[in-house]
Structures are given as structure tokens and as C-alpha cells.
Design a protein around this motif. Structure first.
Motif, PDB file in Angstrom:
ATOM      1  N   ALA A 172       1.001  -1.044   0.044  1.00 49.66           N
ATOM      2  CA  ALA A 172      -0.062  -0.066   0.059  1.00 49.66           C
ATOM      3  C   ALA A 172       0.884   1.139   0.019  1.00 49.66           C
ATOM      4  N   ILE A 173       0.631   2.178  -0.998  1.00 49.43           N
ATOM      5  CA  ILE A 173       1.065   3.368  -0.859  1.00 49.43           C
ATOM      6  C   ILE A 173       0.043   4.347  -0.554  1.00 49.43           C
ATOM      7  N   GLN A 174       0.224   5.304   0.581  1.00 45.71           N
ATOM      8  CA  GLN A 174      -0.997   6.066   1.015  1.00 45.71           C
ATOM      9  C   GLN A 174      -0.432   7.450   1.311  1.00 45.71           C
ATOM     10  N   GLY A 175      -1.180   8.317   1.363  1.00 44.22           N
ATOM     11  CA  GLY A 175      -0.962   9.965   1.386  1.00 44.22           C
ATOM     12  C   GLY A 175      -0.978  10.935   0.111  1.00 44.22           C
ATOM     13  N   PRO A 176      -1.134  12.234   0.642  1.00 42.48           N
ATOM     14  CA  PRO A 176      -1.293  13.149  -0.357  1.00 42.48           C
ATOM     15  C   PRO A 176      -0.252  12.970  -1.708  1.00 42.48           C
ATOM     16  N   GLU A 177       0.716  12.337  -1.395  1.00 38.50           N
ATOM     17  CA  GLU A 177       1.901  12.181  -2.582  1.00 38.50           C
ATOM     18  C   GLU A 177       1.731  10.941  -3.149  1.00 38.50           C
ATOM     19  N   SER A 178       0.892  10.074  -2.715  1.00 41.77           N
ATOM     20  CA  SER A 178       0.795   8.768  -3.135  1.00 41.77           C
ATOM     21  C   SER A 178       0.462   8.426  -4.686  1.00 41.77           C
ATOM     22  N   ALA A 179      -0.114   9.508  -5.383  1.00 38.96           N
ATOM     23  CA  ALA A 179      -0.666   9.626  -6.666  1.00 38.96           C
ATOM     24  C   ALA A 179       0.707   9.762  -7.655  1.00 38.96           C
ATOM     25  N   ALA A 180       1.359  10.800  -7.216  1.00 36.38           N
ATOM     26  CA  ALA A 180       2.733  11.210  -7.720  1.00 36.38           C
ATOM     27  C   ALA A 180       3.620  10.067  -8.007  1.00 36.38           C
ATOM     28  N   ILE A 181       3.741   9.357  -6.657  1.00 33.47           N
ATOM     29  CA  ILE A 181       4.612   8.300  -6.857  1.00 33.47           C
ATOM     30  C   ILE A 181       4.261   7.067  -7.618  1.00 33.47           C
ATOM     31  N   VAL A 182       2.809   6.588  -7.580  1.00 36.85           N
ATOM     32  CA  VAL A 182       2.568   5.468  -8.287  1.00 36.85           C
ATOM     33  C   VAL A 182       2.404   5.744  -9.879  1.00 36.85           C
ATOM     34  N   ARG A 183       2.453   7.089 -10.045  1.00 40.82           N
ATOM     35  CA  ARG A 183       2.263   7.664 -11.654  1.00 40.82           C
ATOM     36  C   ARG A 183       3.773   7.267 -12.013  1.00 40.82           C
ATOM     37  N   GLU A 184       4.774   7.539 -11.342  1.00 42.21           N
ATOM     38  CA  GLU A 184       6.186   7.269 -11.856  1.00 42.21           C
ATOM     39  C   GLU A 184       6.529   5.709 -11.865  1.00 42.21           C
ATOM     40  N   LEU A 185       5.885   5.023 -10.956  1.00 41.49           N
ATOM     41  CA  LEU A 185       6.144   3.600 -11.137  1.00 41.49           C
ATOM     42  C   LEU A 185       5.606   3.189 -12.298  1.00 41.49           C
ATOM     43  N   LEU A 186       4.514   3.564 -12.987  1.00 39.05           N
ATOM     44  CA  LEU A 186       3.955   2.923 -14.069  1.00 39.05           C
ATOM     45  C   LEU A 186       4.804   3.503 -15.538  1.00 39.05           C
ATOM     46  N   PRO A 187       4.708   2.592 -16.461  1.00 40.29           N
ATOM     47  CA  PRO A 187       5.037   2.970 -17.921  1.00 40.29           C
ATOM     48  C   PRO A 187       4.367   4.340 -18.312  1.00 40.29           C
ATOM     49  N   LYS A 188       5.043   5.018 -18.941  1.00 40.21           N
ATOM     50  CA  LYS A 188       4.513   6.482 -19.667  1.00 40.21           C
ATOM     51  C   LYS A 188       3.176   6.126 -20.169  1.00 40.21           C
ATOM     52  N   ALA A 189       3.022   4.886 -20.870  1.00 43.42           N
ATOM     53  CA  ALA A 189       1.708   4.734 -21.723  1.00 43.42           C
ATOM     54  C   ALA A 189       0.671   4.420 -20.692  1.00 43.42           C
ATOM     55  N   GLU A 190       0.854   4.059 -19.839  1.00 45.77           N
ATOM     56  CA  GLU A 190      -0.378   3.517 -18.676  1.00 45.77           C
ATOM     57  C   GLU A 190      -0.565   4.537 -17.784  1.00 45.77           C
ATOM     58  N   ARG A 191       0.119   5.825 -17.669  1.00 48.12           N
ATOM     59  CA  ARG A 191      -0.067   6.785 -16.647  1.00 48.12           C
ATOM     60  C   ARG A 191      -1.434   7.507 -16.603  1.00 48.12           C
ATOM     61  N   PRO A 192      -1.999   7.687 -17.857  1.00 42.82           N
ATOM     62  CA  PRO A 192      -3.384   8.015 -17.837  1.00 42.82           C
ATOM     63  C   PRO A 192      -4.260   7.301 -17.002  1.00 42.82           C
ATOM     64  N   ILE A 193      -4.032   5.951 -16.734  1.00 42.33           N
ATOM     65  CA  ILE A 193      -5.041   5.116 -16.124  1.00 42.33           C
ATOM     66  C   ILE A 193      -5.362   5.776 -14.840  1.00 42.33           C
ATOM     67  N   LEU A 194      -4.343   6.435 -14.138  1.00 36.52           N
ATOM     68  CA  LEU A 194      -4.611   6.832 -12.843  1.00 36.52           C
ATOM     69  C   LEU A 194      -5.743   8.047 -12.796  1.00 36.52           C
ATOM     70  N   ASP A 195      -5.604   8.911 -13.662  1.00 36.82           N
ATOM     71  CA  ASP A 195      -6.740   9.846 -13.727  1.00 36.82           C
ATOM     72  C   ASP A 195      -8.172   9.359 -14.039  1.00 36.82           C
ATOM     73  N   GLU A 196      -8.181   7.960 -14.465  1.00 34.23           N
ATOM     74  CA  GLU A 196      -9.510   7.536 -14.619  1.00 34.23           C
ATOM     75  C   GLU A 196      -9.774   6.795 -13.540  1.00 34.23           C
TER      76      GLU A 196
END
Length: 387
Positions: A172-196
Motif C-alpha cells: 500500500a502507498i498512502q498519503g497526499p503524494e501517493s498518486a505522484a509516486i504511483v504515476r512514476e512507477l507506471l510506464p508512461k503509456a499507462e499513466r493516464p489510467i491513474l486519472d480515470e
């Protein structure tokens, strides 16, 4: 959800009579925890990190920046086959058959008498495929109950129940900065998934391998839970920690997870929830849907004996689980969880009390023989939208 009775015991497994009990289970990240100097504890038969540094520092990291947790002790049970939807509808107070693919839902598994066997999250992976994440202490009973109920369903032969816990990991990655961290974990092509990816949604992604990414958590903060093969856990953990350095991410243990969930007013199995209470007794009657499930008949006849309340107090002394609560000198119930809130700076508690009490009612709590005033308050004590 997402825990059982919190017991801060030593990870030693010697019994009172000197015999040796079964060795503790270890997650795929045990060497990472040891390298980071975590204090390990026996939690539901697993060697788990209690803390890495101070509880307050880890708690603050999640509230202000981000924290990373190893939750691989949580049960991961897969239910598959043409009869899976029907079997799970008959097992839970909600109806998994109505869930779209990629949706998650908090639910309850009840006994025949309407008592709560476990609270858990069900994810719909596909048309005939579901994932159940249950409390670590209840893994075997949940697995066996689901298997028995699948056999009892109209087409039990068309349902497979598989406990994958020992071969999987959950980070689990939790907290206000979690989305930014998870975004960098993802391949660039899959990063838009986070927005949805809305709350209580799951998507299949890649982080050096297949990962089930869910926007769920147990902290009251924006957060994500990542489920993957155990063999991939160390790589994902290390990458997340490296990316998280610039975001203030800290590894966090069970102690801070408990204070975070309590501030967020989230129930813990073995404290607020258990076989001795029904959904009505703990403010969860709204989860129960109108369909046939195990425990429905008993639940309809079972009176409401308790309700779950939040209490807030002054000073620095926290009421703990088991402390008696009185109203005008008369007993009305007891504390189920309590802590000196690191975020709010005053004592907060969850309590199982007589139904019908109003917000703002002053009560007396017996803390080791001394009486302390507390007030029934709104739940949750903390949410990002309120603070």
C-alpha cells in the motif's frame, strides 16, 4: 477491514510449556524490513513490521506526504467460474453480481446467526472472476466458508475457491503524494489510467510485471494498493521507495496504520467487529442489500443491542479498548479502540454503546480507575476534506 486484533507481541513462538509453536509466516519483503531495521511483531501468525522509527513520524508521513506499507499478510482469495457471482451473492450482504468489472466493494461475511465472520473487500476481475481480500487472522475461515457456500449454491461444481495468499504480495502507498509516486512507477503509456481510476476501482497495470492497482486503503488518505506475485514484491517496493525519496515517503508499520485508521473512523475486526455483533450493532446496516444470503433470516429477527460511536476528549490520556463508558453514572457500553490522536492532539475513541445517543452527549470513561469526560462526536474524526 484490513486487520485483526492488534497484538504487539514478540515474534518468538515458544509456548508457555516450553514447546515450539509453528514458525511465523514471512512475507516476500521480510529481508527488506530487516535491512531497514524494522521492529517485527507476531501479527496473526505473520512476522510483520510494527514500526521502523517513531510511530508519530510514520503517522505524520502518511498525513502530510506518503507512507508505504507491506500488507502481504492480508488474505487474497480468488473465486472463479460460471457460478462465482451466484455463490458470492449468497455469501455476502452485498451483491457482487451487480458490480462492473474493475469495481471494488466493502462487504461483510455473516454467520448463520447474523454475527460478523469478517469484513472484507471484493474486487471483480472479470465476468466470472473475483478477488476477495480478507483479514489475515480470518484467512482460513473465510476460505473455508466461501468454499462451503460455493458447494451449497445451485451449481457449486462451477465455482473454484483458491487461497493465493502465500504466493502473492500486497503493498500500500498512502498519503497526499501517493498518486505522484504511483504515476512514476507506471510506464508512461499507462499513466493516464491513474486519472480515470476512481475510488474503489481496480485496473491491471505493469510495473516490471503484472500488478493489480486499486484505489483503496485504510488510512483516510488518498492511496493505492498494489497486488502482485510475491516474486515481484521486492522490486516494486525498492522502486517505490527510491521514487518516493523526493516526495518524503517513509516505510510504515502496523502501529501507525492503526492510529491512521482510527482517526478515519474505520472499524477493526477483533475490536469494533466480531462474531458477537451484527451489522446493526456497528453502524453497517446500510451495507445489507435485499437478496438471499447466509444470515439474512437471523439478521431480520436479531435486535439491535449496540451502536458504534466516536468519542473525543481533552488532555493527553487516551482511553483504551475495554474501558467502561457511563452516562450519568450508569453503564452504557465500552471503548473498542482508543488513542491520543497524533493529528488532532487530543484523545479519540470508538465505542460500542447503547443505541439512540446523540452527538454532543457527554459521557464518563473509566481509565484505570479514574473517570475522564468524553463527548460523542461526528465520525470520522479526521478526513482530508475536513482538515
Amino acid at each position: 477491514m484490513s486487520g485483526s486484533t492488534v497484538s504487539w507481541a514478540s515474534p518468538d513462538r515458544e509456548s508457555i510449556n516450553g514447546g515450539i509453536m509453528a514458525p511465523l509466516l514471512e512475507t516476500a519483503l521480510i529481508s527488506e524490513h530487516q535491512r531497514l531495521g524494522a521492529k517485527l511483531t507476531d501479527f496473526a501468525g505473520w512476522a510483520m513490521p510494527l514500526r521502523y522509527r517513531s510511530d508519530r513520524e510514520e503517522h505524520a508521513a502518511v498525513r502530510e506526504r506518503a507512507g508505504i506499507f507491506d500488507l502481504s499478510h492480508m488474505a487474497q482469495i480468488e473465486v472463479e467460474g460460471p457460478g462465482a457471482s451466484e455463490a458470492l451473492d449468497a455469501s455476502f450482504v452485498t451483491q457482487p453480481s451487480t458490480m462492473p468489472i474493475g469495481r471494488a466493494r466493502y462487504t461483510l461475511l455473516l454467520a448463520q446467526d447474523g454475527g460478523i465472520i469478517d469484513d472484507l473487500i471484493v474486487y471483480r476481475l472479470g465476468t466470472c472472476s473475483f478477488l476477495i481480500v480478507a483479514n489475515a487472522a480470518n484467512r482460513l475461515v473465510v476460505r473455508d466458508e466461501l468454499a462451503a457456500r460455493a458447494r451449497a449454491s445451485n451449481d457449486g461444481s462451477a465455482v473454484g475457491v483458491t487461497d493465493t495468499t502465500l504466493h502473492r504480495a500486497l503493498i500500500a502507498i498512502q498519503g497526499p503524494e501517493s498518486a505522484a509516486i504511483v504515476r512514476e512507477l507506471l510506464p508512461k503509456a499507462e499513466r493516464p489510467i491513474l486519472d480515470e481510476l476512481g475510488y474503489y476501482r481496480m485496473s491491471e497495470v505493469h510495473m516490471g510485471g503484472p500488478v493489480r492497482l486499486a484505489r483503496t486503503g485504510y488510512t483516510g488518505e488518498t492511496g493505492y494498493e498494489l497486488m502482485m506475485p510475491a516474486s515481484a514484491a521486492a522490486n516494486v517496493w525498492e522502486r517505490a521507495r527510491k521514487i518516493g525519496e523526493s516526495h518524503g515517503l517513509l516505510p510504515c508499520g502496523l502501529a501507525s496504520r492503526d492510529t491512521l485508521r482510527l482517526e478515519a473512523g474505520m472499524a477493526l475486526y477483533g475490536h469494533e467487529l466480531g462474531r458477537d455483533v451484527s451489522p446493526k450493532d456497528v453502524g453497517l446496516a446500510g451495507l445489507v442489500k435485499d437478496h438471499q444470503f447466509v444470515g439474512r433470516a437471523a439478521l431480520a429477527e436479531r435486535p439491535q443491542n449496540w451502536d458504534l460511536y466516536g468519542l473525543e476528549g481533552a488532555g493527553r490520556r487516551a482511553a483504551r479498548a475495554g474501558c467502561a463508558v457511563n452516562l450519568n453514572g450508569h453503564p452504557i457500553g465500552e471503548i473498542t479502540s482508543g488513542v491520543l490522536s497524533p493529528t488532532l492532539g487530543h484523545p479519540v475513541a470508538l465505542a460500542r454503546l447503547t443505541p439512540g445517543l446523540s452527538e454532543g452527549t457527554a459521557v464518563e470513561v473509566d481509565v484505570r480507575g479514574k473517570t475522564f469526560p468524553m463527548t460523542i462526536s461526528h465520525l470520522p474524526f479526521y478526513s482530508r476534506t475536513r482538515h
